[in-house]
Design an enzyme around this catalytic site. Structure first.
Site, PDB file in Angstrom:
ATOM      1  N   ARG A  99       0.891  -1.215   0.066  1.00 19.07           N
ATOM      2  CA  ARG A  99       0.127   0.169  -0.101  1.00 19.07           C
ATOM      3  C   ARG A  99       0.977   1.112   0.066  1.00 19.07           C
ATOM      4  O   ARG A  99       1.122   1.997  -1.191  1.00 19.07           O
ATOM      5  CB  ARG A  99      -0.801   0.044   1.422  1.00 19.07           C
ATOM      6  CG  ARG A  99      -2.409   1.035   1.271  1.00 19.07           C
ATOM      7  CD  ARG A  99      -1.833   2.467   1.550  1.00 19.07           C
ATOM      8  NE  ARG A  99      -1.052   2.631   3.043  1.00 19.07           N
ATOM      9  CZ  ARG A  99      -0.434   3.540   3.404  1.00 19.07           C
ATOM     10  NH1 ARG A  99      -0.740   4.800   2.583  1.00 19.07           N
ATOM     11  NH2 ARG A  99       0.024   3.658   4.722  1.00 19.07           N
ATOM     12  N   ASP A 100       1.449   1.580   1.293  1.00 21.97           N
ATOM     13  CA  ASP A 100       2.465   2.725   1.386  1.00 21.97           C
ATOM     14  C   ASP A 100       3.448   2.765   0.411  1.00 21.97           C
ATOM     15  O   ASP A 100       3.813   3.776  -0.258  1.00 21.97           O
ATOM     16  CB  ASP A 100       2.940   2.816   2.757  1.00 21.97           C
ATOM     17  CG  ASP A 100       3.016   4.424   3.134  1.00 21.97           C
ATOM     18  OD1 ASP A 100       3.133   5.242   2.253  1.00 21.97           O
ATOM     19  OD2 ASP A 100       3.438   4.588   4.267  1.00 21.97           O
TER      20      ASP A 100
ATOM     21  N   CYS B 150       4.661   9.276  -0.002  1.00 21.04           N
ATOM     22  CA  CYS B 150       2.992   9.576  -0.224  1.00 21.04           C
ATOM     23  C   CYS B 150       2.848  10.632  -1.275  1.00 21.04           C
ATOM     24  O   CYS B 150       3.789  11.858  -1.143  1.00 21.04           O
ATOM     25  CB  CYS B 150       2.439  10.383   1.242  1.00 21.04           C
ATOM     26  SG  CYS B 150       1.049  10.619   1.182  1.00 21.04           S
TER      27      CYS B 150
END
Ligand code: HMG
Ligand code: MG
Length: 300
Positions: free
Chosen positions: A13-14, A238
């Site tokens: 995910r990240d 991010c």
């Protein structure tokens, strides 16, 4: 220092949410299966967020469904609102993660609302999750600095963490989103937060942008924190935190912990194989120092 540490693998995910090279759902599933083979128990596998915001995470329902059959593992997905909750629940999620920020600038950029509004959005999500028997983890971003607002006061982190805890999150992960923290700051922050939320329910989610993550984790371990978020190969970052690199690499964390006599249950060889597989797809070498060292050793 010899008691157990729990690793939450956030690479799928990240790690992948910030990669420019598209990674298919099939490749994400294969990556997760390799992480499972490496012995990782808890893996964050995707997010149910706007596909316009994070196209990399589309088809997270497919990914979750494909891996959810492993009975002895725990899979997490990110959920920002009720729409995300609907998707996660339909796909069979047993653990979701809601995410707030300690700073207003990042909250606005990341989820297009104020910190207070984000907490309001989580209230119905938490209520529904409780009724459905779904566990909820919480994240607080920018705990040691914000790419938009600069310095973040520990009191702001304490306040948001406490809110997520009071709402019913079983654990709150403290994100140094842009990796600017240093050991003494990480230590002071954990002390301040642990005065309100038990240390055993806090996780350390440190990005390694300035190369401080392992040192910060060590300081946190000395304070009694026992949950570490990390990403295989040190992937990612991010999109709303310009310049932020990946989380601390799982290989580097495992190497440090095992060297300190803390068993992780992770097979390093299999983990490096998982990292090499995804790195090949992305067309770059892993940033993990341990993976690089072991790859160099294997070539000689
Ligand atoms: P918004 O534009 O304010 O939302 O975005 P909206 O409710 O006005 O909806 C706009 C459109 O998005 C609509 O579609 C909705 O249906 C759709 P349209 O009518 O335009 O076609 N939409 C959704 N689609 C799929 N799933 C959903 C969803 N919700 C609305 N759940 C929103 C607000 C929160 C949705 C958006 O800003 C968003 O998705 N943000 C996600 C950002 C993100 O995933 N960031 C990365 C994860 S956080 C992170 O990495 C930090 C962390 O690692 C810790 C750390 O390091 O600090 C966790
Ligand atoms: Mg993160």
């Amino acid at each position: 220092m010899s008691d157990q540490v729990r690793i939450v693998e956030v690479g799928p995910r990240d790690g992948l949410q910030n990669e420019k090279t598209p990674v298919t759902a099939e490749a994400r599933i294969a990556f997760i299966e390799n992480l499972i083979k490496a012995g990782l128990h808890t893996i964050e596998v995707g997010s149910f967020v706007s596909p316009k915001a994070i196209p990399q995470m589309v088809n997270s329902d497919q990914v979750l469904r494909a891996v959810n059959h492993h009975p002895d593992r725990e899979f997490h997905v990110l959920v920002p609102n009720e729409k995300g909750y609907d998707g996660a629940k339909t796909a069979g999620a047993k653990v979701i993660a809601v995410f707030a920020s300690a700073s207003e600038g990042f909250s606005k950029a990341n989820i297009n609302c104020t910190v207070a509004e984000s907490i309001e959005r989580f209230v119905p999500v938490m209520e529904r999750a409780k009724a459905d028997g779904i566990k909820v983890r919480g994240y607080v971003s920018c705990v040691l600095g914000c790419p938009y607002d600069g310095e973040v006061k520990p009191s702001a982190v304490v306040a948001v963490t406490k809110k997520l805890w009071d709402l019913g999150c079983y654990e709150v992960s403290l994100g140094d989103t842009i990796g600017v923290g240093t050991p003494s700051k990480a230590r002071q922050l954990l002390r301040a937060v642990a005065a309100e939320v038990p240390m055993q329910n806090l996780a350390m989610h440190f990005h390694d942008t300035y190369g401080q993550a392992l040192a910060n984790l060590y300081a946190g371990l000395e304070e009694g924190a026992r949950v570490i978020d990390s990403a295989a190969g040190g992937l990612g970052g991010c999109p709303y935190a310009p310049g932020a690199t990946g989380n601390v690499a799982t290989e580097d964390v495992v190497y440090m912990l095992e060297g300190m006599g803390i068993a992780t249950g992770v097979d390093m060889k299999q983990l490096v194989a998982a990292t090499n597989g995804i790195a090949k797809l992305l067309g770059k070498s892993p940033v993990s120092r341990v993976a690089s060292a072991l790859n160099a050793k294997a070539r000689n």
